[in-house]
Design a protein around this motif. Structure first.
Motif, PDB file in Angstrom:
ATOM      1  N   GLU A 133      30.065  29.437  61.830  1.00  0.00           N
ATOM      2  CA  GLU A 133      29.838  29.130  62.773  1.00  0.00           C
ATOM      3  C   GLU A 133      29.559  28.288  63.692  1.00  0.00           C
ATOM      4  OE1 GLU A 133      28.167  33.157  65.901  1.00  0.00           O
ATOM      5  OE2 GLU A 133      27.456  32.357  64.199  1.00  0.00           O
ATOM      6  N   GLY A 134      30.191  27.570  65.068  1.00  0.00           N
ATOM      7  CA  GLY A 134      30.050  26.665  66.179  1.00  0.00           C
ATOM      8  C   GLY A 134      30.258  25.490  64.919  1.00  0.00           C
ATOM      9  N   LYS A 135      31.033  25.636  63.748  1.00  0.00           N
ATOM     10  CA  LYS A 135      31.800  24.052  62.855  1.00  0.00           C
ATOM     11  C   LYS A 135      33.687  24.223  63.324  1.00  0.00           C
ATOM     12  CE  LYS A 135      27.814  22.203  63.083  1.00  0.00           C
ATOM     13  NZ  LYS A 135      27.108  21.458  63.642  1.00  0.00           N
ATOM     14  N   ASP A 136      34.105  23.214  63.188  1.00  0.00           N
ATOM     15  CA  ASP A 136      35.122  23.295  62.756  1.00  0.00           C
ATOM     16  C   ASP A 136      35.584  22.619  61.600  1.00  0.00           C
ATOM     17  OD1 ASP A 136      35.630  24.070  65.956  1.00  0.00           O
ATOM     18  OD2 ASP A 136      35.364  21.745  66.707  1.00  0.00           O
ATOM     19  N   GLY A 137      36.944  23.636  60.921  1.00  0.00           N
ATOM     20  CA  GLY A 137      37.261  22.815  59.997  1.00  0.00           C
ATOM     21  C   GLY A 137      36.775  23.351  58.861  1.00  0.00           C
ATOM     22  N   GLU A 138      37.229  23.921  57.362  1.00  0.00           N
ATOM     23  CA  GLU A 138      36.896  24.754  56.655  1.00  0.00           C
ATOM     24  C   GLU A 138      36.211  23.192  55.888  1.00  0.00           C
ATOM     25  OE1 GLU A 138      39.371  27.719  54.224  1.00  0.00           O
ATOM     26  OE2 GLU A 138      39.384  25.657  53.306  1.00  0.00           O
ATOM     27  N   GLN A 139      34.656  23.772  54.917  1.00  0.00           N
ATOM     28  CA  GLN A 139      34.443  23.140  54.070  1.00  0.00           C
ATOM     29  C   GLN A 139      34.350  23.467  52.124  1.00  0.00           C
ATOM     30  OE1 GLN A 139      32.992  20.274  55.388  1.00  0.00           O
ATOM     31  NE2 GLN A 139      33.222  20.560  57.395  1.00  0.00           N
ATOM     32  N   THR A 173      33.781  28.377  55.841  1.00  0.00           N
ATOM     33  CA  THR A 173      33.314  27.565  57.767  1.00  0.00           C
ATOM     34  C   THR A 173      32.186  28.212  58.482  1.00  0.00           C
ATOM     35  OG1 THR A 173      34.238  29.021  58.805  1.00  0.00           O
ATOM     36  CG2 THR A 173      36.029  28.029  57.887  1.00  0.00           C
TER      37      THR A 173
END
Length: 478
Positions: A347-353, A345
């Motif tokens: 910082e500042g981004k939603d959700g797991e990649q 994940t």
């Protein structure tokens, strides 16, 4: 006697494996001498000493006993002064021309090369200057990074050879000390050098291919030579420790008390050598006692906070699942195992990649391997917060916290800040405006390198300085 460098360089003395190449008849003669003088209890030691002395004499000493090479030793200092004068007057080093203020500058006219079959005169001014310029550049790239300092040290190379030329005297004294210590020969105040002991020493030395007088001399003559060597020469022990008190009250203004407690007034030879080099190179001789203490403390704390990733020892280490996962990742990549997926994940981004394709995973593997090999200290030093305290009995209490450390709170990062502030206040070197602190970074980087912080001394100076600068600029948000 064998000039072991381990104590000065800061590593453990190593076992040496040497070959003693001799015909069977000489081997029998050596064993007969050992038997005749009743030295069977130290037979293996004597064979090692004979082999070691033979190796040193052939490799380092015999060459310098020749008359033509003795001249190199005796003339080095005078000729070095001439070489310095040539570079100063050539105009290549502009600082050296300041002394000719309001006077005509010297001008190079030609260079003569005198060979045993004739003389060549080089009269082209630019070509002639290139010889001198390349010599200056070569010395500018040596230990002190200053041509004049390093060229002035040139005669010291021959001081070592002059020391080596007295090897046979030190060897005789060492044999004398050994054989009298184990009481193989009886010595008294009235008879400190009995003939049998002198003859035994002469034989042992000659087995190492070292002549005792002339090879054809009788045993009686050789006995006299050994006795004279012992009377006229002494065995000076090498420095391993020395008393060097430091101004601890001054240092406590900049360094953590637990760090300063790791060294006392008696300092190891390697710390003294490191600090002396730093002070000479950067012209900060006034800081010598304090830098010796700091170098000692760095050496003593390296093992306390280092090797946390690579060491198999987990002494006093709490169970940290995330650390185990990190070790598994890095050890797997070092062992050339492939990543099959990676979740993250930002910082500042939603959700797991998640990454599962081979190319991005391959690039991540290669990047981690490269960074680990070039910056191992980042993975190893104080990754787990470590505190240490020296007790009154000299034992060291080590405690580790069950979590990862923060980048800016690691031991070496804090030490960089302490050294930077100390040098800023006491070195007499200006911080500067264009590249602020550049000289401080260089001093700290070379100090860390020489004190084995980076595990070896072959790392490039520039990369070390950049690492120090990076650590000094770390902040809580890093």
């Amino acid at each position: 006697m064998f000039d072991e460098r381990a104590f000065v360089e800061g590593y453990q003395p190593q076992h040496k494996f040497l070959s003693l190449v001799i015909p069977p008849t000489l081997h029998h003669e050596i064993l007969n001498i050992i038997n005749d003088f009743e030295l069977l209890q130290i037979r293996d030691l004597l064979l090692e000493l004979i082999a070691s002395a033979q190796d040193i004499y052939i490799r380092d000493v015999a060459f310098w006993e020749r008359p033509e090479n003795q001249k190199l030793i005796t003339s080095a200092e005078k000729e070095t002064e001439k070489a310095i004068q040539v570079i100063e007057q050539s105009g290549i080093d502009w600082k050296s021309l300041e002394k000719y203020d309001n006077k005509p500058f010297p001008k190079l006219d030609h260079i003569k090369f005198v060979f045993n079959n004739g003389t060549i005169k080089l009269e082209h001014e630019w070509l002639a200057k290139e010889f001198i310029e390349n010599m200056k550049r070569a010395y500018d790239d040596l230990h002190y990074k200053n041509w004049k300092k390093d060229l002035a040290r040139y005669p010291l190379r021959f001081d070592e050879n002059a020391h080596k030329s007295k090897f046979k005297y030190r060897l005789a004294k060492s044999y004398y000390n050994l054989l009298t210590k184990i009481k193989s020969f009886k010595v008294t105040e009235s008879t400190p050098y009995p003939n049998q002991l002198m003859l035994c020493i002469a034989k042992l030395i000659e087995f190492s291919l070292i002549p005792v007088g002339d090879w054809a001399d009788s045993d009686d003559v050789k006995v006299k030579h050994i006795r004279n060597w012992l009377k006229r020469n002494d065995l000076e022990p090498k420095l391993t420790f020395a008393e060097v008190p430091a101004d601890l009250e001054k240092l406590k203004q900049y360094f953590e008390p637990n760090f300063l407690e790791m060294a006392n007034a008696t300092k190891r030879a390697d710390a003294i050598s490191v600090a002396f080099f730093i002070c000479q190179r950067f012209d900060i001789q006034d800081l010598l006692p304090e830098l010796i203490h700091i170098a000692s403390c760095i050496t003593e704390t390296n093992w306390l906070v280092g090797h946390q990733m690579t060491s198999n020892s987990k002494m006093n280490e709490p169970v940290i699942p995330e650390m185990n996962a990190f070790r598994q990742l890095m050890n797997g990549i070092k062992d050339k195992k492939k990543l099959t997926s990676l979740k993250f994940t930002l910082e500042g981004k939603d959700g797991e990649q998640e990454l599962s394709s081979r190319l991005p995973l391959y690039l991540i593997e290669e990047a981690l391997k490269e960074y680990y090999h070039s910056d191992q200290i980042e993975f190893d030093s104080d990754v787990i917060p470590t505190t240490y305290k020296k007790n009154e009995d000299g034992c060291i209490k080590i405690e580790k916290t069950a979590q990862f450390n923060l980048p800016h709170e690691r031991h070496l990062v804090r030490l960089v800040h302490s050294l930077y502030n100390y040098l800023k206040e006491h070195s007499g070197i200006e911080e500067g405006e264009i590249l602020p602190g550049e000289k401080y970074y260089e001093i700290i980087g070379i100090l860390f390198k020489e004190a084995w912080v980076f595990y070896n001394k072959m790392v490039d100076d520039r990369s070390v300085v950049e690492k120090i600068k990076q650590w000094h600029q770390l902040r809580p948000e890093s």
